[in-house]
Design a protein around this motif. Sequence first.
Motif, PDB file in Angstrom:
ATOM      1  N   LYS A   1       0.883  -1.161  -0.021  1.00 21.79           N
ATOM      2  CA  LYS A   1       0.025   0.160  -0.011  1.00 21.79           C
ATOM      3  C   LYS A   1       0.905   1.312   0.010  1.00 21.79           C
ATOM      4  O   LYS A   1       1.929   1.332   0.728  1.00 21.79           O
ATOM      5  CB  LYS A   1      -1.102  -0.370   1.185  1.00 21.79           C
ATOM      6  N   TYR A   2       0.524   2.281  -0.675  1.00 22.38           N
ATOM      7  CA  TYR A   2       1.032   3.336  -0.916  1.00 22.38           C
ATOM      8  C   TYR A   2       0.245   4.775  -0.478  1.00 22.38           C
ATOM      9  O   TYR A   2      -1.244   4.493  -0.628  1.00 22.38           O
ATOM     10  CB  TYR A   2       1.789   3.544  -2.263  1.00 22.38           C
ATOM     11  N   PHE A   3       0.753   5.870  -0.013  1.00 16.82           N
ATOM     12  CA  PHE A   3       0.100   6.702   0.863  1.00 16.82           C
ATOM     13  C   PHE A   3       0.629   8.228   0.506  1.00 16.82           C
ATOM     14  O   PHE A   3       2.061   8.220   0.333  1.00 16.82           O
ATOM     15  CB  PHE A   3      -0.002   6.325   2.109  1.00 16.82           C
ATOM     16  N   THR A   4      -0.191   8.994   0.606  1.00 12.69           N
ATOM     17  CA  THR A   4       0.305  10.438   0.631  1.00 12.69           C
ATOM     18  C   THR A   4      -0.882  11.376   1.244  1.00 12.69           C
ATOM     19  O   THR A   4      -1.800  11.126   1.173  1.00 12.69           O
ATOM     20  CB  THR A   4       0.580  11.189  -0.774  1.00 12.69           C
ATOM     21  N   ARG A   5      -0.312  12.537   1.956  1.00 16.12           N
ATOM     22  CA  ARG A   5      -1.002  13.337   2.582  1.00 16.12           C
ATOM     23  C   ARG A   5      -0.767  14.684   1.740  1.00 16.12           C
ATOM     24  O   ARG A   5      -1.431  15.774   2.152  1.00 16.12           O
ATOM     25  CB  ARG A   5      -0.485  13.621   4.149  1.00 16.12           C
ATOM     26  N   ASP A   6      -0.044  14.660   1.025  1.00 14.03           N
ATOM     27  CA  ASP A   6       0.437  15.906   0.449  1.00 14.03           C
ATOM     28  C   ASP A   6       0.424  16.042  -1.315  1.00 14.03           C
ATOM     29  O   ASP A   6       1.083  16.606  -2.240  1.00 14.03           O
ATOM     30  CB  ASP A   6       1.980  16.263   0.413  1.00 14.03           C
ATOM     31  N   GLY A   7      -0.678  15.261  -1.642  1.00 11.70           N
ATOM     32  CA  GLY A   7      -1.094  15.192  -3.027  1.00 11.70           C
ATOM     33  C   GLY A   7      -1.619  16.521  -3.721  1.00 11.70           C
ATOM     34  O   GLY A   7      -2.225  17.432  -2.741  1.00 11.70           O
ATOM     35  N   ASN A   8      -1.308  16.747  -4.826  1.00 10.02           N
ATOM     36  CA  ASN A   8      -1.575  18.007  -5.312  1.00 10.02           C
ATOM     37  C   ASN A   8      -3.046  17.886  -6.490  1.00 10.02           C
ATOM     38  O   ASN A   8      -2.697  17.100  -7.063  1.00 10.02           O
ATOM     39  CB  ASN A   8      -0.498  18.586  -6.406  1.00 10.02           C
ATOM     40  N   VAL A   9      -3.956  18.703  -6.287  1.00  5.59           N
ATOM     41  CA  VAL A   9      -5.224  18.710  -7.129  1.00  5.59           C
ATOM     42  C   VAL A   9      -5.387  20.247  -7.264  1.00  5.59           C
ATOM     43  O   VAL A   9      -5.241  21.113  -6.404  1.00  5.59           O
ATOM     44  CB  VAL A   9      -6.436  18.273  -6.447  1.00  5.59           C
ATOM     45  N   ALA A  10      -5.591  20.407  -8.619  1.00  5.47           N
ATOM     46  CA  ALA A  10      -5.761  21.955  -9.020  1.00  5.47           C
ATOM     47  C   ALA A  10      -7.095  22.031  -9.851  1.00  5.47           C
ATOM     48  O   ALA A  10      -7.302  20.699 -10.492  1.00  5.47           O
ATOM     49  CB  ALA A  10      -4.654  22.579  -9.738  1.00  5.47           C
ATOM     50  N   PHE A  11      -7.695  22.829  -9.922  1.00  4.43           N
ATOM     51  CA  PHE A  11      -8.582  23.174 -11.058  1.00  4.43           C
ATOM     52  C   PHE A  11      -8.517  24.438 -11.827  1.00  4.43           C
ATOM     53  O   PHE A  11      -8.149  25.448 -11.234  1.00  4.43           O
ATOM     54  CB  PHE A  11     -10.029  22.953 -10.695  1.00  4.43           C
ATOM     55  N   PHE A  12      -9.053  24.547 -13.034  1.00  3.61           N
ATOM     56  CA  PHE A  12      -8.877  25.700 -13.953  1.00  3.61           C
ATOM     57  C   PHE A  12     -10.265  25.859 -14.703  1.00  3.61           C
ATOM     58  O   PHE A  12     -10.741  25.010 -15.323  1.00  3.61           O
ATOM     59  CB  PHE A  12      -7.897  25.697 -14.979  1.00  3.61           C
ATOM     60  N   SER A  13     -10.725  27.104 -14.694  1.00  2.00           N
ATOM     61  CA  SER A  13     -11.910  27.524 -15.390  1.00  2.00           C
ATOM     62  C   SER A  13     -11.824  28.459 -16.191  1.00  2.00           C
ATOM     63  O   SER A  13     -11.303  29.538 -15.579  1.00  2.00           O
ATOM     64  CB  SER A  13     -13.237  27.749 -14.369  1.00  2.00           C
ATOM     65  N   SER A  14     -12.129  28.555 -17.360  1.00  2.00           N
ATOM     66  CA  SER A  14     -11.750  29.877 -18.122  1.00  2.00           C
ATOM     67  C   SER A  14     -13.149  30.237 -19.051  1.00  2.00           C
ATOM     68  O   SER A  14     -13.771  29.537 -19.397  1.00  2.00           O
ATOM     69  CB  SER A  14     -11.041  29.209 -19.516  1.00  2.00           C
ATOM     70  N   THR A  15     -13.081  31.631 -18.820  1.00  2.00           N
ATOM     71  CA  THR A  15     -14.259  32.064 -19.465  1.00  2.00           C
ATOM     72  C   THR A  15     -13.694  33.391 -20.198  1.00  2.00           C
ATOM     73  O   THR A  15     -12.817  34.000 -19.838  1.00  2.00           O
ATOM     74  CB  THR A  15     -15.345  32.476 -18.636  1.00  2.00           C
ATOM     75  N   PRO A  16     -14.576  34.074 -21.042  1.00  2.00           N
ATOM     76  CA  PRO A  16     -14.293  35.271 -21.699  1.00  2.00           C
ATOM     77  C   PRO A  16     -13.901  36.371 -20.559  1.00  2.00           C
ATOM     78  O   PRO A  16     -13.256  37.226 -20.912  1.00  2.00           O
ATOM     79  CB  PRO A  16     -15.336  35.706 -22.731  1.00  2.00           C
ATOM     80  N   ILE A  17     -14.734  36.471 -19.536  1.00  2.00           N
ATOM     81  CA  ILE A  17     -14.786  37.330 -18.453  1.00  2.00           C
ATOM     82  C   ILE A  17     -13.618  37.029 -17.581  1.00  2.00           C
ATOM     83  O   ILE A  17     -12.669  38.325 -17.296  1.00  2.00           O
ATOM     84  CB  ILE A  17     -16.001  37.599 -17.808  1.00  2.00           C
ATOM     85  N   GLU A  18     -13.304  35.982 -17.338  1.00  2.00           N
ATOM     86  CA  GLU A  18     -12.216  35.891 -15.940  1.00  2.00           C
ATOM     87  C   GLU A  18     -11.830  34.174 -15.891  1.00  2.00           C
ATOM     88  O   GLU A  18     -12.538  33.575 -15.928  1.00  2.00           O
ATOM     89  CB  GLU A  18     -12.882  36.401 -14.676  1.00  2.00           C
ATOM     90  N   ASN A  19     -10.548  34.172 -15.841  1.00  2.00           N
ATOM     91  CA  ASN A  19     -10.052  32.752 -15.434  1.00  2.00           C
ATOM     92  C   ASN A  19      -9.932  32.314 -13.902  1.00  2.00           C
ATOM     93  O   ASN A  19      -9.977  33.526 -13.070  1.00  2.00           O
ATOM     94  CB  ASN A  19      -8.622  32.470 -15.933  1.00  2.00           C
ATOM     95  N   ILE A  20     -10.453  31.263 -13.718  1.00  2.00           N
ATOM     96  CA  ILE A  20     -10.511  30.650 -12.185  1.00  2.00           C
ATOM     97  C   ILE A  20      -9.577  29.508 -12.045  1.00  2.00           C
ATOM     98  O   ILE A  20      -9.553  28.602 -12.769  1.00  2.00           O
ATOM     99  CB  ILE A  20     -11.947  30.591 -11.682  1.00  2.00           C
ATOM    100  N   GLU A  21      -8.816  29.867 -11.066  1.00  2.00           N
ATOM    101  CA  GLU A  21      -7.803  28.646 -10.672  1.00  2.00           C
ATOM    102  C   GLU A  21      -7.450  28.599  -9.075  1.00  2.00           C
ATOM    103  O   GLU A  21      -7.461  29.466  -8.410  1.00  2.00           O
ATOM    104  CB  GLU A  21      -6.551  29.098 -11.563  1.00  2.00           C
TER     105      GLU A  21
END
Length: 184
Positions: free
Chosen positions: A22-42
């Motif tokens: 078994k392998y484990f982490t508590r420091d995983g990276n998750v990101a999300f990105f949303s793009s629209t003509p008005i504003e990007n959200i990350e």
Amino acid sequence: MKKITIVVACLLMAGTAMQAQKYFTRDGNVAFFSSTPIENIEAHNSKATSVLDAESGRMEFAILIKAFQFEKALMQEHFNENYMESSTYPKATFKGAVKDWSKVNLSKDGEYPVTVAGDMTIHGVTQTVEAPGVITVKGDAISAASEFPIAVADYDIEIPAVVRDNIAKEVKVTVAIDYQPLSR
């Protein structure tokens, strides 16, 4: 007596080998990105918890919603209070498995393209998902990466009409995990 000692020693070694599977982490990276003509959200979250069962390819993730960090504090506040309701739904989870786990050789360095499938729960709603990914083996290190879209409406996340044009209907999620052997 000698046979009993050998049997006990073999069982102890097998138990130790199973623990190392078994392998484990508590420091995983998750990101999300949303793009629209008005504003990007990350937003980025570097506190994802994940467990990978090296024998079966089963994996689980848990992500605290409030741990997502935004460039603008107001975005973060609106994300937690108005959209994700993180006090009511404090975490997102995934429980599933690598579908083609038999193609991954943990004793041989390399990058292994895989498909991960399972149940993702966000905002109290569970959906079956399937996403491409890559398992990388380098020495004793195992890492996993994936990028996939999520439709906001699939998880009953309501976007007020006044800002609907500022938020994409679909966000791109990126996952990068470095696993460590789970020691007991």
